[in-house]
Design a protein around this motif. Structure first.
Motif, PDB file in Angstrom:
ATOM      1  N   GLU A 121       0.814  -1.218   0.000  1.00 55.70           N
ATOM      2  CA  GLU A 121       0.000   0.000   0.000  1.00 55.70           C
ATOM      3  C   GLU A 121       0.846   1.265   0.000  1.00 55.70           C
ATOM      4  OE1 GLU A 121      -3.445   2.178   2.745  1.00 55.70           O
ATOM      5  OE2 GLU A 121      -2.706   0.156   3.245  1.00 55.70           O
ATOM      6  N   HIS A 122       1.932   1.265   0.757  1.00 56.38           N
ATOM      7  CA  HIS A 122       2.680   2.511   0.971  1.00 56.38           C
ATOM      8  C   HIS A 122       4.034   2.572   0.260  1.00 56.38           C
ATOM      9  CE1 HIS A 122      -0.215   3.577   4.081  1.00 56.38           C
ATOM     10  NE2 HIS A 122       0.018   2.417   4.703  1.00 56.38           N
ATOM     11  N   CYS A 123       4.625   1.442  -0.111  1.00 58.30           N
ATOM     12  CA  CYS A 123       6.017   1.445  -0.580  1.00 58.30           C
ATOM     13  C   CYS A 123       6.211   0.868  -1.976  1.00 58.30           C
ATOM     14  CB  CYS A 123       6.899   0.653   0.387  1.00 58.30           C
ATOM     15  SG  CYS A 123       6.725   1.106   2.136  1.00 58.30           S
ATOM     16  N   ALA A 124       5.364  -0.095  -2.378  1.00 56.89           N
ATOM     17  CA  ALA A 124       5.617  -0.843  -3.605  1.00 56.89           C
ATOM     18  C   ALA A 124       5.443  -0.013  -4.862  1.00 56.89           C
ATOM     19  CB  ALA A 124       4.697  -2.066  -3.667  1.00 56.89           C
ATOM     20  N   ALA A 125       4.843   1.171  -4.760  1.00 53.88           N
ATOM     21  CA  ALA A 125       4.709   2.021  -5.937  1.00 53.88           C
ATOM     22  C   ALA A 125       6.068   2.530  -6.412  1.00 53.88           C
ATOM     23  CB  ALA A 125       3.791   3.206  -5.638  1.00 53.88           C
ATOM     24  N   CYS A 126       7.047   2.640  -5.497  1.00 53.03           N
ATOM     25  CA  CYS A 126       8.371   3.159  -5.852  1.00 53.03           C
ATOM     26  C   CYS A 126       9.478   2.120  -5.695  1.00 53.03           C
ATOM     27  CB  CYS A 126       8.723   4.376  -4.985  1.00 53.03           C
ATOM     28  SG  CYS A 126       7.618   5.790  -5.184  1.00 53.03           S
ATOM     29  N   HIS A 127       9.291   1.164  -4.814  1.00 53.91           N
ATOM     30  CA  HIS A 127      10.330   0.182  -4.525  1.00 53.91           C
ATOM     31  C   HIS A 127       9.926  -1.199  -5.050  1.00 53.91           C
ATOM     32  CE1 HIS A 127      12.644   2.870  -1.897  1.00 53.91           C
ATOM     33  NE2 HIS A 127      11.484   3.289  -1.434  1.00 53.91           N
ATOM     34  N   THR A 128      10.943  -1.980  -5.404  1.00 55.78           N
ATOM     35  CA  THR A 128      10.732  -3.320  -5.943  1.00 55.78           C
ATOM     36  C   THR A 128      11.286  -4.357  -4.987  1.00 55.78           C
ATOM     37  OG1 THR A 128      10.901  -2.503  -8.212  1.00 55.78           O
ATOM     38  CG2 THR A 128      11.224  -4.857  -7.883  1.00 55.78           C
ATOM     39  N   VAL A 129      10.524  -5.431  -4.809  1.00 55.18           N
ATOM     40  CA  VAL A 129      10.986  -6.627  -4.107  1.00 55.18           C
ATOM     41  C   VAL A 129      10.651  -7.814  -4.997  1.00 55.18           C
ATOM     42  CG1 VAL A 129      10.659  -8.138  -2.118  1.00 55.18           C
ATOM     43  CG2 VAL A 129      10.782  -5.667  -1.780  1.00 55.18           C
TER      44      VAL A 129
END
Length: 386
Positions: free
Chosen positions: A297-305
């Motif tokens: 919700e808060h991080c995956a828009a900019c970061h990749t895992v």
């Protein structure tokens, strides 16, 4: 001309007289009583040692360390090391000659009598010798010494085959490291940590994603600018395995000094094992559903895992600034490009205080997220290791 020479002689006589007067005062100050003289000599000796010792300590402090060019760990850096010492030695010789001439002018008692023609001839000798011939000889010698050094950093064809290729992308204010796979596309991506094989040349393909940066590993070789829209290749080599410091060497914004890069040189077998661990398929930790939902919700828009479920990603936020890949963040030695050491609880602390620790970084503040959620995300990200 005679009037000018006469004025110069008068000025020198006045300076010489002043120097003699000061020397007489110093002699009188030294000629004290026995007790006072011995005491003052001890005090003066200690102060002299301190005054001469402090600059020497400051000079020697730059001769070692992970960011010192005077502690080379590769062939390119070694060549630059000798060029630096040659330049330093030559400049010291020139400086000592100038100081000797300067002192000679004060110690000379009488102004030599010369004709205007002799004065002009002497002036021309100094202008031609000191102003033309000496700089010209210095530049030619520097080119002769530096040309092979620069050539060693050019990615020329190697007789034993192609060199290892690693792509480095500069961002404000962090480093993205890409390792190309078999088809040339990067199949291993990490951030703020560069791992390279030791004992063999490595070609670094340098690009910038925003502004001008500069890639610089002082103990391995020279720096190279990273210009947006263009790429350049720099060849470096580490003699032996080790850990080296690197720094952006071009001012790129408010957090330029906090754009550090952790560099590790490994044996070829260890390097291949390191890549294989990151190329292996990933499975996310079980039992961290809440943390994964919060991350989506808060991080995956900019970061990749890698391996993160696409259905959990909430990408409704308008953005065009990708963040670092977090697939192996738990194995990295630092956070925020060298701002925090990686330890238990460090990621959660960074998520809460990143704008205080590194003001102006592109990650938005998390004031709208409660502390418990940030701690859950941080604890889950700490498990992101190969």
């Amino acid at each position: 001309m005679k009037r000018v020479a006469g004025d110069g002689g008068t000025a020198l006589d006045r300076a010489s007289g002043l120097f003699s007067h000061v020397r007489v005062l110093c002699d009188g100050f030294i000629a004290l009583s026995g007790i006072q003289r011995s005491a003052r000599q001890r005090v003066n000796r200690s102060w002299r040692l301190a005054l001469f010792g402090l600059p020497l300590l400051g000079l020697l402090s730059g001769c070692a360390g992970e960011m010192s060019i005077l502690d080379p760990a590769g062939p390119s850096a070694s060549a630059q090391f000798w060029v630096w010492w040659a330049m330093f030695g030559f400049s010291m010789v020139v400086a000592l000659v100038l100081f000797a001439l300067w002192l000679y002018t004060f110690r000379r008692r009488e102004q030599p009598k010369r004709t205007p023609r002799e004065e002009q001839r002497i002036m021309l000798r100094w202008v031609i010798g000191g102003g033309i011939l000496l700089p010209l000889a210095s530049i030619v010698a520097l080119l002769v010494l530096a040309a092979p050094t620069g050539r060693s950093m050019i990615p020329l064809p190697l007789p034993e085959g192609e060199a290892e290729l690693i792509e480095v992308v500069g961002h404000q204010w962090w480093w993205e490291i890409r390792y190309p796979g078999e088809n040339g596309e990067p199949d291993v991506v990490t951030a703020n940590r560069l791992v390279m094989p030791a004992g063999e040349p490595v070609d670094f393909r340098l690009v910038s994603a925003d502004v001008i940066h500069a890639f610089w590993i002082p103990r391995l070789g020279g720096k190279r600018d990273m210009v947006p829209g263009r790429h350049s290749v720099l060849r470096l080599e580490a003699d032996v395995p080790g850990v080296f410091g690197a720094q952006c060497a071009e001012y790129c914004g408010a957090q330029h000094t906090n754009m550090l890069l952790h560099v590790e040189a490994m044996e070829r077998e260890d390097y291949e094992a390191w890549l294989a661990e990151r190329r292996a398929p990933r499975e996310l930790q079980q039992g961290a559903d809440e943390a994964q939902e919060a991350f989506g919700e808060h991080c995956a828009a900019c970061h990749t895992v890698e391996g993160f479920p696409q259905e959990l990603i909430n990408d409704d936020m308008a953005h065009d600034i990708p963040g670092p890949d977090l697939t192996d963040i738990g194995s990295r030695p630092t956070l925020g490009a060298g701002v925090l050491p990686m330890e238990e609880g460090a990621i959660a602390y960074w998520l809460e205080h990143h704008q205080t620790l590194k003001p102006g970084n592109r990650m938005p503040p998390h004031n709208h997220i409660d502390t418990e959620t940030l701690q859950d995300i941080g604890a889950w990200l700490e498990t992101m290791e190969p």
